[in-house]
Design an enzyme around this catalytic site. Sequence first.
Site, PDB file in Angstrom:
ATOM      1  N   GLY A  27       0.816  -1.210   0.000  1.00 38.47           N
ATOM      2  CA  GLY A  27       0.000   0.000   0.000  1.00 38.47           C
ATOM      3  C   GLY A  27       0.853   1.265   0.000  1.00 38.47           C
ATOM      4  O   GLY A  27       1.879   1.333   0.675  1.00 38.47           O
ATOM      5  N   VAL A  29       2.577   2.712  -2.548  1.00 36.36           N
ATOM      6  CA  VAL A  29       3.795   2.762  -3.373  1.00 36.36           C
ATOM      7  C   VAL A  29       3.530   3.276  -4.785  1.00 36.36           C
ATOM      8  O   VAL A  29       4.457   3.400  -5.588  1.00 36.36           O
ATOM      9  CB  VAL A  29       4.485   1.378  -3.450  1.00 36.36           C
ATOM     10  CG1 VAL A  29       4.937   0.927  -2.073  1.00 36.36           C
ATOM     11  CG2 VAL A  29       3.577   0.336  -4.100  1.00 36.36           C
ATOM     12  N   THR A  32      -1.818   2.588  -8.285  1.00 36.65           N
ATOM     13  CA  THR A  32      -2.832   3.164  -9.172  1.00 36.65           C
ATOM     14  C   THR A  32      -2.197   4.050 -10.231  1.00 36.65           C
ATOM     15  O   THR A  32      -2.579   4.002 -11.405  1.00 36.65           O
ATOM     16  CB  THR A  32      -3.865   3.966  -8.358  1.00 36.65           C
ATOM     17  OG1 THR A  32      -4.545   3.085  -7.459  1.00 36.65           O
ATOM     18  CG2 THR A  32      -4.887   4.628  -9.275  1.00 36.65           C
ATOM     19  N   THR A  33      -1.215   4.860  -9.840  1.00 28.06           N
ATOM     20  CA  THR A  33      -0.513   5.702 -10.817  1.00 28.06           C
ATOM     21  C   THR A  33       0.180   4.840 -11.864  1.00 28.06           C
ATOM     22  O   THR A  33       0.147   5.144 -13.060  1.00 28.06           O
ATOM     23  CB  THR A  33       0.520   6.596 -10.105  1.00 28.06           C
ATOM     24  OG1 THR A  33      -0.150   7.442  -9.171  1.00 28.06           O
ATOM     25  CG2 THR A  33       1.266   7.461 -11.111  1.00 28.06           C
ATOM     26  N   ASP A  57      -9.362  -2.879  -6.039  1.00 26.16           N
ATOM     27  CA  ASP A  57      -9.044  -2.378  -4.695  1.00 26.16           C
ATOM     28  C   ASP A  57     -10.305  -1.752  -4.107  1.00 26.16           C
ATOM     29  O   ASP A  57     -10.880  -0.847  -4.711  1.00 26.16           O
ATOM     30  CB  ASP A  57      -7.925  -1.337  -4.790  1.00 26.16           C
ATOM     31  CG  ASP A  57      -7.412  -0.896  -3.422  1.00 26.16           C
ATOM     32  OD1 ASP A  57      -8.083  -1.202  -2.410  1.00 26.16           O
ATOM     33  OD2 ASP A  57      -6.361  -0.237  -3.367  1.00 26.16           O
ATOM     34  N   GLU A 242      12.799   1.086  -0.378  1.00 27.12           N
ATOM     35  CA  GLU A 242      12.932   0.998   1.070  1.00 27.12           C
ATOM     36  C   GLU A 242      12.890  -0.470   1.478  1.00 27.12           C
ATOM     37  O   GLU A 242      12.386  -1.316   0.727  1.00 27.12           O
ATOM     38  CB  GLU A 242      11.806   1.768   1.774  1.00 27.12           C
ATOM     39  CG  GLU A 242      11.835   3.268   1.533  1.00 27.12           C
ATOM     40  CD  GLU A 242      10.708   3.986   2.259  1.00 27.12           C
ATOM     41  OE1 GLU A 242       9.944   3.306   2.996  1.00 27.12           O
ATOM     42  OE2 GLU A 242      10.578   5.208   2.093  1.00 27.12           O
ATOM     43  N   ASN A 269       9.075   3.348  -7.680  1.00 30.59           N
ATOM     44  CA  ASN A 269       8.572   4.728  -7.698  1.00 30.59           C
ATOM     45  C   ASN A 269       9.256   5.625  -6.666  1.00 30.59           C
ATOM     46  O   ASN A 269       9.962   5.156  -5.778  1.00 30.59           O
ATOM     47  CB  ASN A 269       7.058   4.729  -7.439  1.00 30.59           C
ATOM     48  CG  ASN A 269       6.255   4.328  -8.659  1.00 30.59           C
ATOM     49  OD1 ASN A 269       6.633   4.639  -9.789  1.00 30.59           O
ATOM     50  ND2 ASN A 269       5.135   3.654  -8.444  1.00 30.59           N
ATOM     51  N   CYS A 281      19.102  19.455  -0.918  1.00 34.36           N
ATOM     52  CA  CYS A 281      19.013  19.602   0.532  1.00 34.36           C
ATOM     53  C   CYS A 281      19.645  18.383   1.199  1.00 34.36           C
ATOM     54  O   CYS A 281      19.743  17.308   0.594  1.00 34.36           O
ATOM     55  CB  CYS A 281      17.559  19.769   0.968  1.00 34.36           C
ATOM     56  SG  CYS A 281      16.538  18.287   0.743  1.00 34.36           S
ATOM     57  N   CYS A 284      17.366  15.358   1.336  1.00 32.27           N
ATOM     58  CA  CYS A 284      17.233  14.688   0.031  1.00 32.27           C
ATOM     59  C   CYS A 284      18.451  13.820  -0.269  1.00 32.27           C
ATOM     60  O   CYS A 284      18.323  12.695  -0.763  1.00 32.27           O
ATOM     61  CB  CYS A 284      17.052  15.722  -1.078  1.00 32.27           C
ATOM     62  SG  CYS A 284      15.512  16.648  -0.976  1.00 32.27           S
TER      63      CYS A 284
END
EC number: 3.6.-.-
Length: 349
Positions: A27, A29, A32-33, A57, A242, A269, A281, A284
Amino acid sequence: MDFELEPTLEELIKQDTLKWIFVGGKGGVGKTTTSSSIAVQLALQHPEDEFLLISTDPAHNLSDAFCQKFGKDARKVEGLSNLSCMEIDPEAAMSDLQQQAQQYNNDPNDPLKSMMNDMTGSIPGIDEALSFMEVLKHIKNQKVTESDTKDKVSYRTIIFDTAPTGHTLRFLQLPTTLQKLLGKFQQLSGKLGPMMSMLGGGAQGQQDMFAKLNEVQKNVEEVNEQFTNPDLTTFVCVCISEFLSLYETERMIQELMSYKMDVNSIVVNQLLFADDDENPCKRCVARWKMQKKYLDQMAELYEDYHLVKMPLLGSEIRGVDNLKRFSQFLIKPYDPKVDRAIITDLKEQ
């Protein structure tokens, strides 16, 4: 390996035989995109063909992604005439199932009817089962070969925007589970019918139910064959760089392999690509360092997969125009030096 696979989905987009593409992952990540982007690219690359994007979903996001309301029936995407979307609603499917059960007879004391009502209300994973039955309808009407009857809908490919990993794995396990369950139920039907009659069940209702189960079993067997055929079906894993996401991706791939389902593409992604920032930064830089560590692990672990690296955007990806701009990086690797303006200059919706 002697060669390195392209870090894109270009091969998948161009493949002629694919009928079913599943997109799934943990969930949050970007499933849908990603599924929307794949559907958009398919529609753009093959303007003469029809495509369907289905959300399985319960927390539907397709309407938000396209800035257009979708429901349980396929509806054309505004701005892409050859792409349709729909969102399966398990609650509506549950209501339809209960109404169909009531049609067999109106006797509230019928033990068969009571059993069916108890089952539909209490079975673990009933949402996935109902979603699966809705998908079955579309698969039954999908034209797979040229010899299929002309009344079938000829979508070139159906793309599934799936629920988070656990729901998706239960969903994909259903063809095998239902096949075994229906087989055993058929074996018992000869004994179960007379027993139900003795208990007061309507004979016609039982015959109708068993006929329906036989039809479902045939459909499930057909689906099982198609879902395990790599020429017809593939699964695209979506993750972020991650530890937890990588761990869940590996678990999902192992499960998919146990179902004999083809999977050879992973979309990563929300990557920062901070090395190419003029004034990055500290946060980042630190986060990009962590992302690169897990990217290196993925590159080693999945050397025989298409590993697609997608950038973190400056705003949400909503609307067809933004999806068109973002989705191009599925077929052309993102270059932060050249393409940064594209991802920082999206249209506000």
